[in-house]
Design an enzyme around this catalytic site. Structure first.
Site, short mmCIF file in Angstrom:
data_model
loop_
_atom_site.label_atom_id
_atom_site.label_comp_id
_atom_site.label_asym_id
_atom_site.label_seq_id
_atom_site.Cartn_x
_atom_site.Cartn_y
_atom_site.Cartn_z
CG MET A 30 -27.87 -34.35 14.46
SD MET A 30 -27.65 -32.93 15.54
CE MET A 30 -27.60 -31.62 14.35
CG HIS A 34 -29.85 -33.88 3.01
ND1 HIS A 34 -28.63 -34.38 2.64
CD2 HIS A 34 -29.63 -33.12 4.12
CE1 HIS A 34 -27.70 -33.92 3.46
NE2 HIS A 34 -28.28 -33.16 4.37
N GLY A 36 -27.64 -36.42 0.75
CA GLY A 36 -26.31 -36.60 1.35
C GLY A 36 -26.33 -37.77 2.34
CG HIS A 37 -28.49 -37.43 6.00
ND1 HIS A 37 -29.25 -36.31 5.82
CD2 HIS A 37 -27.68 -37.17 7.07
CE1 HIS A 37 -28.94 -35.41 6.73
NE2 HIS A 37 -27.98 -35.89 7.50
CD GLN A 61 -24.43 -32.29 17.45
OE1 GLN A 61 -24.36 -33.45 17.81
NE2 GLN A 61 -24.20 -31.95 16.19
CE LYS A 149 -23.54 -30.01 4.92
NZ LYS A 149 -23.42 -28.98 5.95
CD GLN A 153 -19.87 -34.35 12.75
OE1 GLN A 153 -20.48 -33.66 13.54
NE2 GLN A 153 -20.49 -35.03 11.79
CB ILE A 176 -24.55 -35.35 -1.83
CG1 ILE A 176 -23.95 -36.72 -1.51
CG2 ILE A 176 -25.60 -35.44 -2.91
CD1 ILE A 176 -23.29 -37.44 -2.67
CB SER A 186 -30.94 -30.74 7.79
OG SER A 186 -30.51 -32.07 7.60
#
Ligand code: PAF
Length: 281
Positions: A30, A34, A36-37, A61, A149, A153, A176, A186
């Site tokens: 989305m 950061h 993590g992505h 969502q 994380k 999901q 991460i 985010s």
């Protein structure tokens, strides 16, 4: 790296890649990316010939009182990160491109979406399953990458792919963290300085639970109690849930055995943060 806004453009680029026999990885996001992505994109780049990142704040969502309008957005920064990580295509559609106004179809899942985030966010997983199914049909990737994380999901997407026979490998990637242990998100940008400091309580409390399990504790209630007790020492923290569930079914368990997900959602001020750990006993 190419940036495209329409489904047609994605389809024509991917069609060409497939003609050339190239494999395709997808990292659905989305945006407001950061580290993590970045780790997901880098993993996808290692395992596929071409990588598509979708950057779309999916309205379906978010519940009516959630943070859709204020969700942080920065396409230029996202594009830079994607390019650095080695993505080949960034798909950044407008909501009107993704959704027909008179749409009547959605993807709903029973069971795995009842507990944890599904309890406090009742329409969330229907929105996630619907948009991820659409992205899978648009991009037709060989593999798709999701962070642990959002553990529920990840379990939900794996189940959807199995149940609906998507020919896509779902790759779950580790959480991460910031140096002090806070999981990258985010939504961390919403935190004031004081709240940011207080937010370390999530990981700190989970660590207490994890240590208990590693030392042999089998009683889920005791582990849960210790996590709750530590979370309540932080005055800025308000617990949404602390749950211990089977990672595959997302059903609460009483005895720690098998693949076990310990997941928490905690409000720090107005910001709802999630974190978790998974153990295999
Ligand atoms: O995890 C997210 O960022 C979103 O839920 C996803 C998978 C991109 C769907 O909108």
């Amino acid at each position: 790296m190419q940036i495209v806004k329409t489904i047609g453009e994605v389809r024509s680029v991917v069609k060409q890649w497939k003609k050339e026999g190239l494999s395709v990885g997808l990292v659905p996001t989305m945006g407001f990316l950061h580290e993590g992505h970045k780790s997901l994109i880098e993993r996808a780049v290692k395992e596929n010939d071409r990588v598509v990142v979708s950057d779309f704040v999916n309205p379906t969502q978010f519940g009516p009182n959630e943070d859709l309008a204020s969700y942080p957005r920065d396409l230029d920064r996202d594009a830079k990160l994607c390019e650095e990580a080695g993505a080949a295509l960034l798909f950044n559609p407008e909501p009107e491109e993704m959704y027909y106004e008179d749409r009547t179809t959605s993807v709903n899942m029973e069971g795995l979406t009842k507990e944890l985030c599904g309890k406090s966010r009742p329409i969330h997983f229907s929105g996630v399953c619907t948009v991820v199914s659409k992205l899978f049909h648009i991009v037709t990737p060989d593999r798709a990458y999701f962070g642990q994380k959002d553990a529920q999901q990840l379990a939900v997407i794996k189940r959807m792919v199995r149940d609906l026979n998507f020919d896509i490998e779902i790759v779950g990637c580790p959480i991460i963290r910031e140096e002090d242990g806070l999981a990258k998100s985010s939504r961390n940008t919403y935190l004031s300085e004081e709240e940011r400091k207080a937010a370390v309580i999530l990981n700190q409390s989970l660590k207490i639970g994890k240590e208990m399990i590693e030392k042999g504790e089998k009683d889920a209630a005791k582990v849960k109690e210790a996590i709750v007790k530590n979370l309540t020492t932080e005055p800025l923290a308000k617990i949404d849930y602390v749950e211990i569930v089977d990672f595959n079914t997302i059903e609460p368990i009483t005895t720690i055995k098998g693949s076990v997900l310990t997941a928490i959602a905690v409000y720090i001020g107005k910001t709802r943060l999630i974190d978790n750990f998974i153990v295999n006993i």
